[in-house]
Write a protein that holds these residues in place. Structure first.
Motif, mmCIF file in Angstrom:
data_model
loop_
_atom_site.group_PDB
_atom_site.id
_atom_site.type_symbol
_atom_site.label_atom_id
_atom_site.label_comp_id
_atom_site.label_asym_id
_atom_site.label_seq_id
_atom_site.Cartn_x
_atom_site.Cartn_y
_atom_site.Cartn_z
ATOM 1 N N GLU A 277 0.835 -1.200 0.000
ATOM 2 C CA GLU A 277 0.000 0.000 0.000
ATOM 3 C C GLU A 277 0.873 1.256 0.000
ATOM 4 O OE1 GLU A 277 -2.541 -0.335 3.371
ATOM 5 O OE2 GLU A 277 -3.645 -2.019 2.527
ATOM 6 N N GLN A 278 1.971 1.242 0.742
ATOM 7 C CA GLN A 278 2.836 2.411 0.808
ATOM 8 C C GLN A 278 3.553 2.635 -0.512
ATOM 9 O OE1 GLN A 278 5.324 1.942 4.194
ATOM 10 N NE2 GLN A 278 3.741 2.601 5.616
ATOM 11 N N VAL A 279 3.923 1.549 -1.186
ATOM 12 C CA VAL A 279 4.570 1.702 -2.482
ATOM 13 C C VAL A 279 3.585 2.326 -3.462
ATOM 14 C CG1 VAL A 279 5.537 0.438 -4.443
ATOM 15 C CG2 VAL A 279 6.238 -0.149 -2.126
ATOM 16 N N LYS A 280 2.325 1.881 -3.404
ATOM 17 C CA LYS A 280 1.308 2.463 -4.273
ATOM 18 C C LYS A 280 1.063 3.930 -3.932
ATOM 19 C CE LYS A 280 -1.196 -1.828 -5.098
ATOM 20 N NZ LYS A 280 -2.437 -2.562 -4.835
ATOM 21 N N ASN A 281 1.168 4.278 -2.667
ATOM 22 C CA ASN A 281 0.923 5.649 -2.231
ATOM 23 C C ASN A 281 2.133 6.560 -2.398
ATOM 24 O OD1 ASN A 281 -1.696 5.006 -1.543
ATOM 25 N ND2 ASN A 281 -1.190 4.513 0.572
ATOM 26 N N GLY A 282 3.210 6.063 -2.989
ATOM 27 C CA GLY A 282 4.360 6.900 -3.276
ATOM 28 C C GLY A 282 5.416 6.923 -2.186
ATOM 29 N N ALA A 283 5.446 5.918 -1.319
ATOM 30 C CA ALA A 283 6.470 5.869 -0.280
ATOM 31 C C ALA A 283 7.826 5.593 -0.926
ATOM 32 C CB ALA A 283 6.155 4.787 0.742
ATOM 33 N N THR A 284 8.848 6.183 -0.371
ATOM 34 C CA THR A 284 10.192 5.961 -0.893
ATOM 35 C C THR A 284 10.685 4.584 -0.461
ATOM 36 O OG1 THR A 284 11.268 6.894 1.057
ATOM 37 C CG2 THR A 284 10.690 8.428 -0.724
ATOM 38 N N PRO A 285 11.686 4.033 -1.155
ATOM 39 C CA PRO A 285 12.214 2.723 -0.769
ATOM 40 C C PRO A 285 12.751 2.690 0.663
ATOM 41 C CG PRO A 285 12.927 3.271 -2.977
ATOM 42 C CD PRO A 285 12.242 4.485 -2.419
ATOM 43 N N SER A 286 13.374 3.778 1.113
ATOM 44 C CA SER A 286 13.908 3.777 2.473
ATOM 45 C C SER A 286 12.789 3.736 3.501
ATOM 46 C CB SER A 286 14.807 4.990 2.711
ATOM 47 O OG SER A 286 14.053 6.183 2.615
ATOM 48 N N GLU A 287 11.670 4.388 3.211
ATOM 49 C CA GLU A 287 10.528 4.319 4.121
ATOM 50 C C GLU A 287 9.957 2.906 4.146
ATOM 51 O OE1 GLU A 287 8.009 7.282 2.470
ATOM 52 O OE2 GLU A 287 8.926 8.915 3.610
ATOM 53 N N SER A 288 9.905 2.251 2.996
ATOM 54 C CA SER A 288 9.404 0.887 2.929
ATOM 55 C C SER A 288 10.307 -0.061 3.698
ATOM 56 C CB SER A 288 9.289 0.426 1.476
ATOM 57 O OG SER A 288 8.368 1.221 0.784
ATOM 58 N N ILE A 289 11.615 0.150 3.598
ATOM 59 C CA ILE A 289 12.561 -0.706 4.317
ATOM 60 C C ILE A 289 12.387 -0.534 5.818
ATOM 61 C CG2 ILE A 289 15.019 -1.060 4.815
ATOM 62 C CD1 ILE A 289 15.534 -0.495 1.843
ATOM 63 N N ARG A 290 12.203 0.702 6.277
ATOM 64 C CA ARG A 290 11.982 0.930 7.702
ATOM 65 C C ARG A 290 10.725 0.222 8.173
ATOM 66 N NH1 ARG A 290 11.764 6.567 7.619
ATOM 67 N NH2 ARG A 290 13.518 6.896 6.263
ATOM 68 N N ASP A 291 9.662 0.286 7.361
ATOM 69 C CA ASP A 291 8.431 -0.383 7.736
ATOM 70 C C ASP A 291 8.599 -1.895 7.745
ATOM 71 O OD1 ASP A 291 7.046 1.959 8.141
ATOM 72 O OD2 ASP A 291 6.323 2.040 6.073
ATOM 73 N N PHE A 292 9.363 -2.434 6.787
ATOM 74 C CA PHE A 292 9.621 -3.865 6.770
ATOM 75 C C PHE A 292 10.425 -4.265 7.999
ATOM 76 C CE2 PHE A 292 12.152 -7.583 5.429
ATOM 77 C CZ PHE A 292 11.093 -8.464 5.199
ATOM 78 N N GLY A 293 11.368 -3.430 8.392
ATOM 79 C CA GLY A 293 12.148 -3.694 9.600
ATOM 80 C C GLY A 293 11.277 -3.706 10.834
ATOM 81 N N SER A 294 10.332 -2.775 10.909
ATOM 82 C CA SER A 294 9.431 -2.766 12.068
ATOM 83 C C SER A 294 8.507 -3.978 12.036
ATOM 84 C CB SER A 294 8.624 -1.472 12.120
ATOM 85 O OG SER A 294 7.765 -1.368 11.018
ATOM 86 N N TYR A 295 8.113 -4.414 10.832
ATOM 87 C CA TYR A 295 7.301 -5.626 10.704
ATOM 88 C C TYR A 295 8.069 -6.837 11.242
ATOM 89 C CZ TYR A 295 4.904 -9.560 8.542
ATOM 90 O OH TYR A 295 4.279 -10.748 8.336
ATOM 91 N N LEU A 296 9.327 -6.966 10.848
ATOM 92 C CA LEU A 296 10.141 -8.080 11.343
ATOM 93 C C LEU A 296 10.336 -8.002 12.850
ATOM 94 C CD1 LEU A 296 12.923 -8.470 8.639
ATOM 95 C CD2 LEU A 296 10.971 -9.942 9.067
ATOM 96 N N ASN A 297 10.555 -6.799 13.353
ATOM 97 C CA ASN A 297 10.727 -6.614 14.789
ATOM 98 C C ASN A 297 9.478 -7.050 15.543
ATOM 99 O OD1 ASN A 297 11.922 -5.879 17.188
ATOM 100 N ND2 ASN A 297 11.338 -3.735 16.999
ATOM 101 N N GLU A 298 8.303 -6.666 15.058
ATOM 102 C CA GLU A 298 7.054 -7.064 15.702
ATOM 103 C C GLU A 298 6.851 -8.568 15.634
ATOM 104 O OE1 GLU A 298 3.738 -4.812 14.244
ATOM 105 O OE2 GLU A 298 4.791 -2.912 14.541
ATOM 106 N N ALA A 299 7.219 -9.180 14.511
ATOM 107 C CA ALA A 299 7.080 -10.628 14.367
ATOM 108 C C ALA A 299 7.986 -11.357 15.357
ATOM 109 C CB ALA A 299 7.411 -11.045 12.937
#
Length: 102
Positions: A19-41
Protein backbone atom coordinates in the motif's frame (compact mmCIF):
# COMPACT_ATOMS: atom_id res chain seq x y z
CA UNK A 1 -7.15 -20.65 21.42
CA UNK A 2 -6.44 -23.36 18.86
CA UNK A 3 -6.80 -20.82 16.06
CA UNK A 4 -3.72 -19.04 17.46
CA UNK A 5 -1.62 -22.18 16.89
CA UNK A 6 -0.49 -20.71 13.58
CA UNK A 7 2.10 -17.96 13.50
CA UNK A 8 0.35 -14.66 13.90
CA UNK A 9 1.48 -11.15 14.56
CA UNK A 10 -1.12 -8.99 16.16
CA UNK A 11 -1.54 -5.51 14.81
CA UNK A 12 0.62 -6.04 11.71
CA UNK A 13 -0.87 -5.65 8.28
CA UNK A 14 1.02 -7.77 5.69
CA UNK A 15 -0.02 -5.61 2.76
CA UNK A 16 1.12 -2.42 4.42
CA UNK A 17 4.32 -2.26 2.35
CA UNK A 18 2.47 -2.71 -0.93
CA UNK A 19 0.00 0.00 0.00
CA UNK A 20 2.84 2.41 0.81
CA UNK A 21 4.57 1.70 -2.48
CA UNK A 22 1.31 2.46 -4.27
CA UNK A 23 0.92 5.65 -2.23
CA UNK A 24 4.36 6.90 -3.28
CA UNK A 25 6.47 5.87 -0.28
CA UNK A 26 10.19 5.96 -0.89
CA UNK A 27 12.21 2.72 -0.77
CA UNK A 28 13.91 3.78 2.47
CA UNK A 29 10.53 4.32 4.12
CA UNK A 30 9.40 0.89 2.93
CA UNK A 31 12.56 -0.71 4.32
CA UNK A 32 11.98 0.93 7.70
CA UNK A 33 8.43 -0.38 7.74
CA UNK A 34 9.62 -3.87 6.77
CA UNK A 35 12.15 -3.69 9.60
CA UNK A 36 9.43 -2.77 12.07
CA UNK A 37 7.30 -5.63 10.70
CA UNK A 38 10.14 -8.08 11.34
CA UNK A 39 10.73 -6.61 14.79
CA UNK A 40 7.05 -7.06 15.70
CA UNK A 41 7.08 -10.63 14.37
CA UNK A 42 10.14 -11.53 16.44
CA UNK A 43 8.61 -9.90 19.51
CA UNK A 44 5.49 -12.01 18.98
CA UNK A 45 7.55 -15.20 18.81
CA UNK A 46 9.38 -14.18 21.96
CA UNK A 47 6.09 -13.48 23.74
CA UNK A 48 4.76 -16.89 22.78
CA UNK A 49 7.91 -18.54 24.10
CA UNK A 50 7.66 -16.63 27.38
CA UNK A 51 3.99 -17.60 27.62
CA UNK A 52 4.94 -21.26 27.17
CA UNK A 53 7.49 -20.99 29.99
CA UNK A 54 4.93 -19.29 32.22
CA UNK A 55 2.34 -21.99 31.49
CA UNK A 56 4.89 -24.68 32.28
CA UNK A 57 5.63 -23.02 35.61
CA UNK A 58 1.90 -22.79 36.35
CA UNK A 59 1.53 -26.47 35.43
CA UNK A 60 4.18 -27.37 37.98
CA UNK A 61 2.28 -25.67 40.78
CA UNK A 62 -1.10 -26.95 39.58
CA UNK A 63 -2.71 -23.73 38.34
CA UNK A 64 -3.35 -24.92 34.76
CA UNK A 65 -4.19 -28.22 33.08
CA UNK A 66 -1.72 -30.25 31.07
CA UNK A 67 -3.61 -29.58 27.85
CA UNK A 68 -3.33 -25.80 28.29
CA UNK A 69 0.41 -26.05 28.89
CA UNK A 70 0.88 -28.35 25.89
CA UNK A 71 -1.10 -26.08 23.57
CA UNK A 72 0.99 -23.12 24.69
CA UNK A 73 4.22 -25.07 24.18
CA UNK A 74 3.16 -26.23 20.71
CA UNK A 75 2.24 -22.69 19.69
CA UNK A 76 5.68 -21.49 20.73
CA UNK A 77 7.34 -24.41 18.95
CA UNK A 78 5.46 -23.75 15.71
CA UNK A 79 6.32 -20.06 15.86
CA UNK A 80 10.00 -20.79 16.39
CA UNK A 81 10.04 -23.35 13.59
CA UNK A 82 8.34 -20.94 11.20
CA UNK A 83 10.74 -18.16 12.14
CA UNK A 84 13.68 -20.48 11.53
CA UNK A 85 12.34 -21.54 8.13
CA UNK A 86 11.73 -17.93 7.10
CA UNK A 87 15.26 -17.03 8.18
CA UNK A 88 16.65 -19.96 6.16
CA UNK A 89 14.75 -18.85 3.06
CA UNK A 90 16.00 -15.28 3.44
CA UNK A 91 19.59 -16.50 3.76
CA UNK A 92 19.17 -18.73 0.71
CA UNK A 93 17.73 -15.83 -1.29
CA UNK A 94 20.61 -13.57 -0.23
CA UNK A 95 23.15 -16.22 -1.21
CA UNK A 96 21.45 -16.69 -4.57
CA UNK A 97 21.55 -12.95 -5.22
CA UNK A 98 25.22 -12.84 -4.31
CA UNK A 99 25.95 -15.69 -6.78
CA UNK A 100 24.19 -13.88 -9.61
CA UNK A 101 26.61 -12.59 -12.17
CA UNK A 102 26.04 -9.18 -13.66
Amino acid sequence: MIQNAMFSVQGVQPLQLQEQVKNGATPSESIRDFGSYLNEALNSVSAQEQNAHMMTDKLMIGQVNVDQAMISAQQALLSIQLTTQVRNKVVEAYQEIMRTQI
